[in-house]
Scaffold this active site. Structure first.
Site, PDB file in Angstrom:
ATOM      1  N   GLU A 180       6.267  -3.404  -7.371  1.00 54.98           N
ATOM      2  CA  GLU A 180       6.112  -3.150  -5.580  1.00 54.98           C
ATOM      3  C   GLU A 180       5.983  -1.602  -5.133  1.00 54.98           C
ATOM      4  O   GLU A 180       6.671  -0.455  -6.348  1.00 54.98           O
ATOM      5  CB  GLU A 180       7.570  -3.024  -4.620  1.00 54.98           C
ATOM      6  CG  GLU A 180       6.945  -4.379  -3.931  1.00 54.98           C
ATOM      7  CD  GLU A 180       6.385  -4.638  -2.764  1.00 54.98           C
ATOM      8  OE1 GLU A 180       5.690  -4.021  -2.494  1.00 54.98           O
ATOM      9  OE2 GLU A 180       7.023  -5.180  -1.545  1.00 54.98           O
ATOM     10  N   ASP A 181       5.560  -1.698  -3.844  1.00 55.96           N
ATOM     11  CA  ASP A 181       5.361   0.045  -3.948  1.00 55.96           C
ATOM     12  C   ASP A 181       5.967   0.756  -2.757  1.00 55.96           C
ATOM     13  O   ASP A 181       7.051   1.866  -3.581  1.00 55.96           O
ATOM     14  CB  ASP A 181       4.677   0.654  -3.067  1.00 55.96           C
ATOM     15  CG  ASP A 181       3.504  -1.287  -1.184  1.00 55.96           C
ATOM     16  OD1 ASP A 181       5.122  -1.487  -1.642  1.00 55.96           O
ATOM     17  OD2 ASP A 181       3.336  -0.823  -0.951  1.00 55.96           O
ATOM     18  N   ASP A 192      11.942  -1.599   1.316  1.00 58.64           N
ATOM     19  CA  ASP A 192      11.769  -1.092   2.921  1.00 58.64           C
ATOM     20  C   ASP A 192      13.514  -2.347   3.841  1.00 58.64           C
ATOM     21  O   ASP A 192      14.339  -1.729   3.028  1.00 58.64           O
ATOM     22  CB  ASP A 192      10.834  -1.648   3.372  1.00 58.64           C
ATOM     23  CG  ASP A 192      11.085  -0.929   4.650  1.00 58.64           C
ATOM     24  OD1 ASP A 192      11.962   0.816   5.503  1.00 58.64           O
ATOM     25  OD2 ASP A 192      10.188  -0.873   6.014  1.00 58.64           O
ATOM     26  N   PHE A 224       7.669   6.773   7.825  1.00 57.85           N
ATOM     27  CA  PHE A 224       6.527   5.780   7.527  1.00 57.85           C
ATOM     28  C   PHE A 224       5.466   6.496   6.780  1.00 57.85           C
ATOM     29  O   PHE A 224       5.150   7.784   6.686  1.00 57.85           O
ATOM     30  CB  PHE A 224       5.955   4.657   8.744  1.00 57.85           C
ATOM     31  CG  PHE A 224       5.030   4.262   8.583  1.00 57.85           C
ATOM     32  CD1 PHE A 224       5.131   2.798   8.358  1.00 57.85           C
ATOM     33  CD2 PHE A 224       3.736   4.303   8.247  1.00 57.85           C
ATOM     34  CE1 PHE A 224       4.639   1.883   8.168  1.00 57.85           C
ATOM     35  CE2 PHE A 224       2.804   3.218   8.079  1.00 57.85           C
ATOM     36  CZ  PHE A 224       3.323   2.514   7.877  1.00 57.85           C
ATOM     37  N   VAL A 225       5.339   6.154   5.671  1.00 57.25           N
ATOM     38  CA  VAL A 225       4.969   6.794   4.714  1.00 57.25           C
ATOM     39  C   VAL A 225       3.032   5.817   3.997  1.00 57.25           C
ATOM     40  O   VAL A 225       3.400   4.889   3.939  1.00 57.25           O
ATOM     41  CB  VAL A 225       5.371   6.848   2.461  1.00 57.25           C
ATOM     42  CG1 VAL A 225       6.580   8.339   3.286  1.00 57.25           C
ATOM     43  CG2 VAL A 225       6.009   5.976   2.808  1.00 57.25           C
ATOM     44  N   ASP A 261      -1.109   1.822   2.850  1.00 58.58           N
ATOM     45  CA  ASP A 261      -1.534   2.058   3.611  1.00 58.58           C
ATOM     46  C   ASP A 261      -0.722   2.265   4.766  1.00 58.58           C
ATOM     47  O   ASP A 261       0.435   1.557   5.714  1.00 58.58           O
ATOM     48  CB  ASP A 261      -2.490   0.715   3.261  1.00 58.58           C
ATOM     49  CG  ASP A 261      -1.329  -0.717   4.271  1.00 58.58           C
ATOM     50  OD1 ASP A 261      -0.711  -0.927   3.528  1.00 58.58           O
ATOM     51  OD2 ASP A 261      -2.025  -0.946   5.051  1.00 58.58           O
ATOM     52  N   ARG A 273      -4.646   4.532   1.876  1.00 64.29           N
ATOM     53  CA  ARG A 273      -4.303   3.816   0.201  1.00 64.29           C
ATOM     54  C   ARG A 273      -4.827   4.648  -1.208  1.00 64.29           C
ATOM     55  O   ARG A 273      -4.432   5.505  -1.888  1.00 64.29           O
ATOM     56  CB  ARG A 273      -4.799   2.303  -0.189  1.00 64.29           C
ATOM     57  CG  ARG A 273      -4.434   1.309   1.008  1.00 64.29           C
ATOM     58  CD  ARG A 273      -4.595  -0.192  -0.127  1.00 64.29           C
ATOM     59  NE  ARG A 273      -4.571  -1.066   1.181  1.00 64.29           N
ATOM     60  CZ  ARG A 273      -3.397  -1.258   1.271  1.00 64.29           C
ATOM     61  NH1 ARG A 273      -2.005  -1.040   0.496  1.00 64.29           N
ATOM     62  NH2 ARG A 273      -3.374  -3.087   2.026  1.00 64.29           N
TER      63      ARG A 273
HETATM   64  P1  IMP Z   1      10.225  -5.007   3.428  1.00 63.78           P
HETATM   65  O1  IMP Z   1       9.785  -6.502   3.129  1.00 63.78           O
HETATM   66  O2  IMP Z   1      10.599  -4.743   4.858  1.00 63.78           O
HETATM   67  O3  IMP Z   1      10.853  -4.558   2.030  1.00 63.78           O
HETATM   68  O4  IMP Z   1       8.440  -3.995   3.038  1.00 63.78           O
HETATM   69  C1  IMP Z   1       7.982  -4.257   2.345  1.00 63.78           C
HETATM   70  C2  IMP Z   1       6.367  -4.216   1.857  1.00 63.78           C
HETATM   71  O5  IMP Z   1       6.221  -3.386   3.155  1.00 63.78           O
HETATM   72  C3  IMP Z   1       5.954  -3.042   1.198  1.00 63.78           C
HETATM   73  O6  IMP Z   1       5.692  -3.693   0.365  1.00 63.78           O
HETATM   74  C4  IMP Z   1       4.892  -2.380   2.543  1.00 63.78           C
HETATM   75  O7  IMP Z   1       3.795  -2.959   1.971  1.00 63.78           O
HETATM   76  C5  IMP Z   1       4.849  -2.343   3.731  1.00 63.78           C
HETATM   77  N1  IMP Z   1       5.879  -0.971   3.426  1.00 63.78           N
HETATM   78  C6  IMP Z   1       7.354  -0.697   4.268  1.00 63.78           C
HETATM   79  N2  IMP Z   1       7.251   0.522   4.466  1.00 63.78           N
HETATM   80  C7  IMP Z   1       6.112   1.251   4.403  1.00 63.78           C
HETATM   81  C8  IMP Z   1       5.322   2.132   4.374  1.00 63.78           C
HETATM   82  O8  IMP Z   1       6.435   3.368   4.698  1.00 63.78           O
HETATM   83  N3  IMP Z   1       4.384   2.399   4.300  1.00 63.78           N
HETATM   84  C9  IMP Z   1       3.368   1.562   4.331  1.00 63.78           C
HETATM   85  N4  IMP Z   1       3.980   0.269   3.905  1.00 63.78           N
HETATM   86  C10 IMP Z   1       5.193   0.071   4.393  1.00 63.78           C
HETATM   87 MG    MG Z   2       3.297  -4.138   0.017  1.00 66.72          MG
END
Ligand code: IMP
Ligand code: MG
Length: 181
Positions: free
Chosen positions: A101-102, A105, A155-156, A162, A168
């Site tokens: 995963e990137d 969060d 937010f990055v 993206d 990206r």
């Molecule tokens: P989660 O489900 O909240 O853990 O979010 C995961 C997904 O949210 C990641 O795979 C990203 O695509 C997106 N995401 C969360 N934080 C960021 C950020 O700071 N920048 C860009 N995408 C984010």
């Molecule tokens: Mg993602």
């Protein structure tokens, strides 16, 4: 329009620091799976850059697949609902799977993916996340086994991440600030 009214990018992690850390993460994976095959599953689209760099540092028997999910829509906030837009091409049963995963969060995406992946009976399931924003976690039980960098609550974008499908291609991970609406 003054400085305040502009979209601003500030470098948080430079390409050379990322490259060094990706090698270290690959080293951990190589140690954990020495002599075995690993199947890397990239979560599209954000993880594609990280996965491409990571896999080239792993000199084991590897294979890759991708899954596409959406939870964020077009903006900065998660909708909280995860949808699979493209499923895996092949079965993961009996494989050493590393979900790539990137960013971790809130944890909603990875906890959902972990649940559906475990139902498919991999031999081992590990999670690799380039970035981890621990302060944002809603689902506390989800942790990555391999983490590139823990970052503050910003937010990055860049290195695959993206904002509304843009940025990206940046080589560094940058903090994005948008002008107030
Ligand atoms: P989660 O489900 O909240 O853990 O979010 C995961 C997904 O949210 C990641 O795979 C990203 O695509 C997106 N995401 C969360 N934080 C960021 C950020 O700071 N920048 C860009 N995408 C984010
Ligand atoms: Mg993602």
């Amino acid at each position: 329009m003054g400085e305040k009214g502009r979209t601003h990018l500030k470098r948080l992690i430079s390409r050379s620091v990322i490259q060094k850390r990706v090698r270290e993460v690959a080293g951990e994976i190589k140690k954990d799976f020495k002599g075995e095959r690993v199947h890397l599953v990239g979560v599209l689209k954000g993880a594609c850059v990280f996965l491409s760099d990571l896999i080239r540092e792993i000199d084991l028997d590897t294979s890759i697949d991708f899954i596409a999910v959406s939870s964020y829509g077009k903006g900065k906030e998660s909708s909280g609902q995860v949808r699979v837009n493209k499923d895996l091409d092949s079965s993961i049963e009996g494989l050493n799977v590393i979900l790539v995963e990137d960013i971790l969060d809130t944890g909603l995406t990875l906890s959902y993916l972990r649940r559906i992946f475990l139902q498919r009976k991999p031999k081992v399931l590990k999670i690799a996340a380039l970035l981890d924003k621990p302060s944002r976690r809603i689902i506390k039980e989800v942790e990555a086994d391999y983490v590139g960098f823990k970052i503050p609550n910003e937010f990055v974008v860049g290195y695959g991440l993206d904002y509304a499908e843009r940025y990206r291609n940046l080589k560094d991970v940058c903090i994005l600030s948008l002008p107030p609406e």
